[in-house]
Write a protein that holds these residues in place. Structure first.
Motif, PDB file in Angstrom:
ATOM      1  N   ASN A   1       0.851  -1.202   0.000  1.00  0.00           N
ATOM      2  CA  ASN A   1       0.000   0.000   0.000  1.00  0.00           C
ATOM      3  C   ASN A   1       0.887   1.253   0.000  1.00  0.00           C
ATOM      4  O   ASN A   1       0.654   2.181  -0.772  1.00  0.00           O
ATOM      5  CB  ASN A   1      -0.934  -0.011   1.213  1.00  0.00           C
ATOM      6  CG  ASN A   1      -1.799   1.239   1.268  1.00  0.00           C
ATOM      7  OD1 ASN A   1      -2.445   1.597   0.297  1.00  0.00           O
ATOM      8  ND2 ASN A   1      -1.767   1.929   2.397  1.00  0.00           N
TER       9      ASN A   1
ATOM     10  N   HIS B   1       1.181   4.288  -3.088  1.00  0.00           N
ATOM     11  CA  HIS B   1       1.050   5.739  -2.905  1.00  0.00           C
ATOM     12  C   HIS B   1       2.367   6.452  -3.207  1.00  0.00           C
ATOM     13  O   HIS B   1       2.374   7.555  -3.753  1.00  0.00           O
ATOM     14  CB  HIS B   1       0.577   6.046  -1.480  1.00  0.00           C
ATOM     15  CG  HIS B   1      -0.855   5.665  -1.267  1.00  0.00           C
ATOM     16  ND1 HIS B   1      -1.894   6.501  -1.588  1.00  0.00           N
ATOM     17  CD2 HIS B   1      -1.416   4.523  -0.819  1.00  0.00           C
ATOM     18  CE1 HIS B   1      -3.033   5.888  -1.326  1.00  0.00           C
ATOM     19  NE2 HIS B   1      -2.777   4.684  -0.857  1.00  0.00           N
TER      20      HIS B   1
ATOM     21  N   HIS C   1      -8.964   1.965  -3.867  1.00  0.00           N
ATOM     22  CA  HIS C   1      -7.779   1.859  -4.729  1.00  0.00           C
ATOM     23  C   HIS C   1      -8.177   1.670  -6.192  1.00  0.00           C
ATOM     24  O   HIS C   1      -7.553   2.216  -7.092  1.00  0.00           O
ATOM     25  CB  HIS C   1      -6.894   0.692  -4.290  1.00  0.00           C
ATOM     26  CG  HIS C   1      -6.056   0.996  -3.080  1.00  0.00           C
ATOM     27  ND1 HIS C   1      -5.737   0.060  -2.137  1.00  0.00           N
ATOM     28  CD2 HIS C   1      -5.462   2.137  -2.670  1.00  0.00           C
ATOM     29  CE1 HIS C   1      -4.983   0.606  -1.195  1.00  0.00           C
ATOM     30  NE2 HIS C   1      -4.819   1.878  -1.491  1.00  0.00           N
TER      31      HIS C   1
ATOM     32  N   HIS D   1     -10.113   8.439   0.102  1.00  0.00           N
ATOM     33  CA  HIS D   1      -9.310   7.315   0.592  1.00  0.00           C
ATOM     34  C   HIS D   1      -8.478   7.721   1.814  1.00  0.00           C
ATOM     35  O   HIS D   1      -8.475   7.032   2.830  1.00  0.00           O
ATOM     36  CB  HIS D   1      -8.398   6.866  -0.556  1.00  0.00           C
ATOM     37  CG  HIS D   1      -7.490   5.732  -0.225  1.00  0.00           C
ATOM     38  ND1 HIS D   1      -7.942   4.510   0.199  1.00  0.00           N
ATOM     39  CD2 HIS D   1      -6.121   5.623  -0.273  1.00  0.00           C
ATOM     40  CE1 HIS D   1      -6.901   3.707   0.402  1.00  0.00           C
ATOM     41  NE2 HIS D   1      -5.795   4.364   0.118  1.00  0.00           N
TER      42      HIS D   1
HETATM   43 ZN   LIG Z   1      -4.026   3.199  -0.053  1.00  0.00          ZN
END
Ligand SMILES: [Zn+2]
Length: 229
Positions: A135, A139, A185, A207
């Motif tokens: 994750n 990003h 996502h 998010h």
């Molecule tokens: Zn994320």
């Protein structure tokens, strides 16, 4: 000479790993005073690697060095999370302005692979760490595609991934948040693929603010448990 240097580096890394794990998993509690001599003795190393590891942990915000007072495990408050994630949201939305044009088809392929890996079940702590790492990478790719060095440095200085790991350790509601994150996502990825900036920024904000609210709640719960125990 060469050999000695490698050994010393390894000692720092090993001490760093041990302390980071202990702090993130709350086996050393926030606010605990760290005694360098005691840690060196427990870990069976000299003072230098402990000092160096503590410096590294301090730059990541896990340890607080207070002059004339001592070294302490940093506390993490709801306010810290609120502040960190508001800035994170702003930086990712800013990065999106350039990233939406700069991300190559190869970048997009890599990001999709990360999302694929994030769809896998997360049965235990190891899987959880892999999940958080992927994750973070997803990003990070978006932020790096801004090609803005200052922005990237500011983003890294937030150490959002370490704060997330600290809160997620032992968070029982985390699995339910996963389903939501996966959908978010996908929305982010679709906006990137279609080069739709406004949609991308909207999806990122949702998010990151959603994560902020979840983390603040989990942290609040953790604080309540610690007071009770
Ligand atoms: Zn994320």
């Amino acid at each position: 000479m060469q050999l000695r240097r490698i050994q010393r580096e390894r000692a720092v890394d090993a001490v760093y790993d041990a302390l980071q794990r202990a702090i993130v998993s709350y086996s050393i509690r926030p606010g605990t005073r760290l005694n360098i001599e005691e840690l060196a003795e427990k870990l069976g190393v000299s003072l230098t690697p402990v000092r160096n590891a503590i410096q590294q942990l301090a730059t990541e915000g896990l340890v607080e060095i207070r002059p004339r007072s001592g070294t302490f495990v940093a506390t993490l408050t709801v306010q810290d999370v609120e502040e960190t994630f508001k800035i994170r949201g702003a930086l990712e939305c800013l990065a999106a302005e350039s990233a939406v044009e700069n991300l190559s088809s190869n970048d997009i392929r890599l990001m999709k692979e990360l999302l694929e890996s994030l769809r896998k079940p997360v049965p235990d702590d190891d899987a959880r760490q892999i999940h958080e790492r992927d994750n973070g990478r997803f990003h990070q790719m978006l932020v790096e595609a801004s090609n803005n060095r200052r922005l990237i440095e500011m983003y890294e200085a937030l150490n959002a991934h370490i704060k997330i790991a600290r809160i997620h350790a032992g968070d029982s509601n985390w699995q339910s948040r996963l389903q939501i994150e996966r959908k978010e996502h996908e929305t982010i990825m679709a906006a990137i693929e279609h080069h739709r900036l406004a949609d991308l920024q909207k999806a990122l904000r949702k998010h990151i603010y959603g994560a902020k609210d979840h983390l603040a709640l989990a942290l609040h719960e953790r604080e309540r448990q610690m007071v009770a125990s």
